[in-house]
Enzyme design. Structure first.
Site, PDB file in Angstrom:
ATOM      1  N   ARG A  12       0.818  -1.202   0.000  1.00  0.00           N
ATOM      2  CA  ARG A  12       0.000   0.000   0.000  1.00  0.00           C
ATOM      3  C   ARG A  12       0.854   1.254   0.000  1.00  0.00           C
ATOM      4  O   ARG A  12       2.016   1.225   0.387  1.00  0.00           O
ATOM      5  CB  ARG A  12      -0.935   0.007   1.219  1.00  0.00           C
ATOM      6  CG  ARG A  12      -0.216   0.099   2.550  1.00  0.00           C
ATOM      7  CD  ARG A  12      -1.154  -0.147   3.717  1.00  0.00           C
ATOM      8  NE  ARG A  12      -2.260   0.802   3.742  1.00  0.00           N
ATOM      9  CZ  ARG A  12      -2.196   2.013   4.289  1.00  0.00           C
ATOM     10  NH1 ARG A  12      -1.076   2.426   4.852  1.00  0.00           N
ATOM     11  NH2 ARG A  12      -3.240   2.789   4.292  1.00  0.00           N
ATOM     12  N   LEU A  13       0.246   2.325  -0.477  1.00  0.00           N
ATOM     13  CA  LEU A  13       0.788   3.666  -0.324  1.00  0.00           C
ATOM     14  C   LEU A  13      -0.256   4.471   0.432  1.00  0.00           C
ATOM     15  O   LEU A  13      -1.449   4.337   0.174  1.00  0.00           O
ATOM     16  CB  LEU A  13       1.055   4.327  -1.684  1.00  0.00           C
ATOM     17  CG  LEU A  13       2.292   3.883  -2.469  1.00  0.00           C
ATOM     18  CD1 LEU A  13       2.373   4.645  -3.786  1.00  0.00           C
ATOM     19  CD2 LEU A  13       3.564   4.102  -1.668  1.00  0.00           C
ATOM     20  N   ASP A  14       0.178   5.318   1.357  1.00  0.00           N
ATOM     21  CA  ASP A  14      -0.766   6.111   2.131  1.00  0.00           C
ATOM     22  C   ASP A  14      -1.618   7.007   1.236  1.00  0.00           C
ATOM     23  O   ASP A  14      -1.229   7.348   0.112  1.00  0.00           O
ATOM     24  CB  ASP A  14      -0.024   6.983   3.155  1.00  0.00           C
ATOM     25  CG  ASP A  14       0.713   6.145   4.185  1.00  0.00           C
ATOM     26  OD1 ASP A  14       0.210   5.065   4.520  1.00  0.00           O
ATOM     27  OD2 ASP A  14       1.782   6.575   4.639  1.00  0.00           O
ATOM     28  N   TYR A  15      -2.760   7.394   1.754  1.00  0.00           N
ATOM     29  CA  TYR A  15      -3.725   8.248   1.047  1.00  0.00           C
ATOM     30  C   TYR A  15      -3.063   9.496   0.454  1.00  0.00           C
ATOM     31  O   TYR A  15      -3.314   9.867  -0.694  1.00  0.00           O
ATOM     32  CB  TYR A  15      -4.826   8.649   2.029  1.00  0.00           C
ATOM     33  CG  TYR A  15      -5.897   9.555   1.477  1.00  0.00           C
ATOM     34  CD1 TYR A  15      -6.909   9.054   0.664  1.00  0.00           C
ATOM     35  CD2 TYR A  15      -5.904  10.910   1.786  1.00  0.00           C
ATOM     36  CE1 TYR A  15      -7.913   9.879   0.168  1.00  0.00           C
ATOM     37  CE2 TYR A  15      -6.895  11.746   1.292  1.00  0.00           C
ATOM     38  CZ  TYR A  15      -7.895  11.231   0.491  1.00  0.00           C
ATOM     39  OH  TYR A  15      -8.874  12.057   0.000  1.00  0.00           O
TER      40      TYR A  15
END
Length: 246
Positions: free
Chosen positions: A104-107
């Site tokens: 994942r990559l943060d928002y």
């Protein structure tokens, strides 16, 4: 002629789960082949065999591997309880396979993220033991000293967790604005790790972008754009993972 493959590999390639979890499901008696429970990990199945997990047939999809330039303000998931836009919303409806993000990559972080339906591939790239390098570039409010940048490699403690990078270097300093551009290389991906590491030193990250994942870069992609990985790129990533484990 289609060759037979191990049952756990077929389940992982369907995007249902990782190979490790598929093996666990098999030994727990949750998997059927042609309506018969199979609990042997060495079992091989062909394209005409019907595989069910918890009495639900799996779809034997062809593996798909995409490289996406995630913009800020997008969730790294296949759905969001708050109705926000997710990475799979950026993928054309022509791609019918059920894709999910690799890690994942943060928002509020942009950059390179992979999407696939291959659970085994995903597991090898995100598990820390495979030591895949991910390179981030951070725009920081403030100008850390050389010693502080080195501290990020030695490791810092934040909220009871030990956080470190394998490499860190200053790319640019703007003394007038009191800002700096710093590159960090990570092999793990704890929640908001880069921002928390700088927070521990008293600096705020204004922008964060992942520019490299293993041997892959964003190239000429613009935010929101994606492309398929070549077979060579997929093999290269898996070779890096296998080499790092040995």
């Amino acid at each position: 002629m289609h060759k037979k493959e191990r049952l756990q590999k077929v389940i992982a390639h369907s995007g249902y789960t990782s190979r490790r979890k598929a093996e666990q499901m098999i030994t727990e008696g949750r998997v059927k082949v042609n309506q018969k429970v199979v609990a042997e990990l060495g079992t091989k199945v062909g394209p005409n065999d019907q595989v069910e997990v918890d009495d639900i047939p799996i779809e034997k999809e062809e593996p798909v591997y995409l490289l996406l330039y995630k913009p800020r303000g997008i969730i790294s998931s296949v759905k969001d309880d708050k109705g926000r836009k997710v990475v799979t919303d950026l993928i054309s409806e022509e791609i019918e396979e059920r894709l999910f993000p690799v890690g994942r990559l943060d928002y509020d972080t942009s950059g390179l993220i992979l999407l696939t339906n291959d659970g085994e591939f995903s597991q090898k790239l995100i598990h820390p033991k495979f030591k895949i390098n991910k390179v981030y570039v951070a725009k920081v409010n403030g100008i850390p000293s050389k010693q502080e940048i080195y501290e990020l490699q030695k490791g810092v403690h934040q909220d009871g967790e030990y956080l470190r990078c394998v490499n860190s270097r200053m790319l640019k300093i703007d003394k007038k604005k009191g800002k700096s551009i710093i590159e960090l290389t990570l092999r793990e991906g704890k929640n908001r790790q880069v921002r928390r590491m700088f927070d521990s030193l008293g600096y705020r990250v204004e922008k964060l972008k992942r520019e490299r994942f293993g041997s892959l870069t964003l190239g000429n992609l613009n935010p929101g754009e994606y492309r398929e990985l070549t077979p060579h790129e997929v093999k290269q990533l898996l070779d890096i993972a296998e080499k790092n484990v040995k």
